[in-house]
Design an enzyme around this catalytic site. Structure first.
Site, PDB file in Angstrom:
ATOM      1  N   TYR A  55       0.671  -1.259  -0.061  1.00 25.14           N
ATOM      2  CA  TYR A  55      -0.028   0.010   0.092  1.00 25.14           C
ATOM      3  C   TYR A  55       0.839   1.274   0.016  1.00 25.14           C
ATOM      4  CZ  TYR A  55      -4.853  -1.845   0.774  1.00 25.14           C
ATOM      5  OH  TYR A  55      -5.935  -2.433   0.608  1.00 25.14           O
TER       6      TYR A  55
ATOM      7  N   LYS B  94       2.945 -15.309   2.323  1.00 28.23           N
ATOM      8  CA  LYS B  94       3.052 -16.286   0.981  1.00 28.23           C
ATOM      9  C   LYS B  94       4.513 -16.454   1.007  1.00 28.23           C
ATOM     10  CE  LYS B  94       1.353 -18.050  -2.680  1.00 28.23           C
ATOM     11  NZ  LYS B  94       0.318 -19.174  -2.827  1.00 28.23           N
TER      12      LYS B  94
ATOM     13  N   ASP C  63      -3.280 -18.200   0.657  1.00 31.90           N
ATOM     14  CA  ASP C  63      -4.216 -19.006  -0.166  1.00 31.90           C
ATOM     15  C   ASP C  63      -4.953 -20.104   0.512  1.00 31.90           C
ATOM     16  OD1 ASP C  63      -1.984 -20.569  -0.233  1.00 31.90           O
ATOM     17  OD2 ASP C  63      -2.103 -20.931  -2.171  1.00 31.90           O
TER      18      ASP C  63
ATOM     19  N   ASP D 201      -6.382  -6.868   4.247  1.00 31.85           N
ATOM     20  CA  ASP D 201      -7.308  -6.133   3.451  1.00 31.85           C
ATOM     21  C   ASP D 201      -8.284  -7.224   3.107  1.00 31.85           C
ATOM     22  OD1 ASP D 201      -8.960  -4.012   2.352  1.00 31.85           O
ATOM     23  OD2 ASP D 201      -8.075  -4.601   0.185  1.00 31.85           O
TER      24      ASP D 201
ATOM     25  N   ASP E  78     -12.363  -8.665   4.279  1.00 30.91           N
ATOM     26  CA  ASP E  78     -13.524  -8.691   3.775  1.00 30.91           C
ATOM     27  C   ASP E  78     -14.251 -10.084   3.629  1.00 30.91           C
ATOM     28  OD1 ASP E  78     -13.523  -5.866   3.305  1.00 30.91           O
ATOM     29  OD2 ASP E  78     -14.190  -6.327   1.127  1.00 30.91           O
TER      30      ASP E  78
HETATM   31  C1  IPM Z   1     -10.338  -0.760   4.176  1.00 29.83           C
HETATM   32  C2  IPM Z   1     -10.603  -0.516   2.647  1.00 29.83           C
HETATM   33  C3  IPM Z   1      -9.434   0.594   2.232  1.00 29.83           C
HETATM   34  C4  IPM Z   1      -8.291  -0.367   2.270  1.00 29.83           C
HETATM   35  C5  IPM Z   1      -9.577   1.257   0.941  1.00 29.83           C
HETATM   36  C6  IPM Z   1     -10.957   2.195   0.998  1.00 29.83           C
HETATM   37  C7  IPM Z   1      -8.558   1.865   0.392  1.00 29.83           C
HETATM   38  O1  IPM Z   1     -10.690  -1.453   1.945  1.00 29.83           O
HETATM   39  O2  IPM Z   1     -10.204  -0.116   5.226  1.00 29.83           O
HETATM   40  O3  IPM Z   1     -10.152  -2.161   4.413  1.00 29.83           O
HETATM   41  O4  IPM Z   1      -8.150  -0.922   1.204  1.00 29.83           O
HETATM   42  O5  IPM Z   1      -7.388  -0.310   3.220  1.00 29.83           O
HETATM   43 MN    MN Z   2     -10.751  -3.342   2.684  1.00 32.71          MN
END
Ligand code: IPM
Ligand code: MN
Length: 354
Positions: free
Chosen positions: A140, A190, A222, A246, A250
């Site tokens: 990032y 990884k 993975d 990240d 999710d």
């Molecule tokens: C998160 C979000 C952010 C990230 C985006 C909005 C840049 O997805 O906080 O997980 O990727 O860190």
């Molecule tokens: Mn995210």
């Protein structure tokens, strides 16, 4: 007195932070915490007022605060702006500017909502995972090139890089967190492919020597992605880098049935930062439809980690449990036989149980 900077941001950020502040005021009255709130803009809201997504004044105010409560940033109307004017830039500015190296994302499955999970109830019952994501390093923030021509061929690149102190710092946070839970850390990397992951694994093993009471295992990302949906209950703390964290967070967020339920804390060098995982959800913004629970639970994390008020934090968490057990549901988690409510009514129901 404890100063909390509130940054509602864009989209549903406005409604969900309002709900969380209402809850904070209620616990403040009950536990005499001496909370003081100061409002600031970020993201699209800041761009509209000041021409930039994050001003130096806002960052400065956050640095001096005891904690920051954040809603969300982003919206279609700002998608075509140049990269450094886009709302997400505010998030990166705050993460880097406040040194928010450790992102804690707890995922808990509520018995009352178990039917809402896309996974089989027997797989997710009792599941309680904490993802510890490194937040200010890795790909990032590494060197990148948006476009270059090499022998007439256009290419772009990003760099994944971690230093030993960066890995040590986040690993310690994961082991310390595990000590307050079930004492198990799964480090995700990884290392079969990436040099940065091989260093990650070596350093995590070194740090682990200081935590003999915490069990450590390693998984490739993975395999970890697969294990999260096959047997999520095997995890206690997942320790991982910025990009894997990240993606996995999710994935993990759907286990409990709704991303709107999930809080997060970003632990920093200067102050710490609390935000729901869900994002700005422009499609439902301003309609009193958003689930405020992720933000309300973020406020509970704020009380626990930044203000050292665990009893007040627990009171909020219990009130949320009770409200869900009593059948209150925002639209995205609504089922027949439950009581459908909006953002405001959900917040009021939680306050009433405090
Ligand atoms: C998160 C979000 C952010 C990230 C985006 C909005 C840049 O997805 O906080 O997980 O990727 O860190
Ligand atoms: Mn995210």
């Amino acid at each position: 007195m404890s100063k909390i900077i509130v940054i509602p941001g864009d989209g549903i950020g406005v409604e969900v932070t309002a709900a969380a502040v209402e809850v904070l005021k209620k616990v403040d009255a009950k536990f005499s915490l001496g909370l003081e709130f100061e409002y600031r803009d970020a993201g699209g809201a800041s761009y509209e007022k000041f021409g930039e997504p994050l001003t130096a004044e806002t960052l400065d105010a956050c640095k001096k605060a005891d904690a920051v409560l954040f809603g969300a940033v982003g919206g279609k109307q700002w998608d075509s702006l140049p990269v450094d004017k886009r709302p997400e830039k505010a998030l990166f500015g705050l993460r880097k500017g406040l040194g928010l190296f450790g992102n804690l994302r707890p995922v808990k499955v509520y018995d009352a909502l178990i039917d809402g999970s896309p996974l089989k109830p027997e797989l997710v019952r009792g599941c309680d995972v904490l993802i510890v994501r490194e937040l200010v390093g890795g790909i990032y923030f590494g060197a990148r090139c948006e476009s270059e021509l090499v022998d007439g061929v256009e290419r772009a690149w990003d760099t994944e890089m971690y230093s030993v102190p960066e890995i040590e710092r986040i690993a310690r946070l994961a082991f310390e967190s595990a000590r307050k839970r079930r004492r198990k850390v799964t480090s995700v990397d990884k290392a079969n492919v990436l040099a940065s992951s091989r260093l990650w694994r070596r350093v995590v093993n070194e740090v682990a020597k200081n935590y003999p009471d915490v069990e450590l295992n390693h998984l490739y990302v993975d395999a970890a992605a697969m294990a999260l949906v096959m047997k999520p209950s095997q995890f206690d703390v997942i320790l991982t880098n910025n990009i894997f964290g990240d993606i996995l967070s999710d994935e993990a967020s759907v286990i409990g049935g709704s991303i709107g339920l999930l809080p997060s804390a970003s632990i920093g060098e200067l102050t710490s930062f609390y935000e729901p995982i869900a994002g700005s959800a422009p499609d439902i913004a301003g309609k009193n439809l958003a689930n405020p629970i992720g933000t309300i639970l973020s406020a509970a994390m704020l009380l626990r980690y930044s203000l050292n008020a665990p009893a007040a934090a627990e009171a909020i968490e219990k009130a949320v449990d009770q409200t869900l057990a009593d059948g209150y549901r925002t639209a995205e988690i609504y089922r027949d036989g439950c009581r459908k409510v909006g953002t405001k009514e959900m917040a009021a129901a939680i306050c009433a149980r405090l």
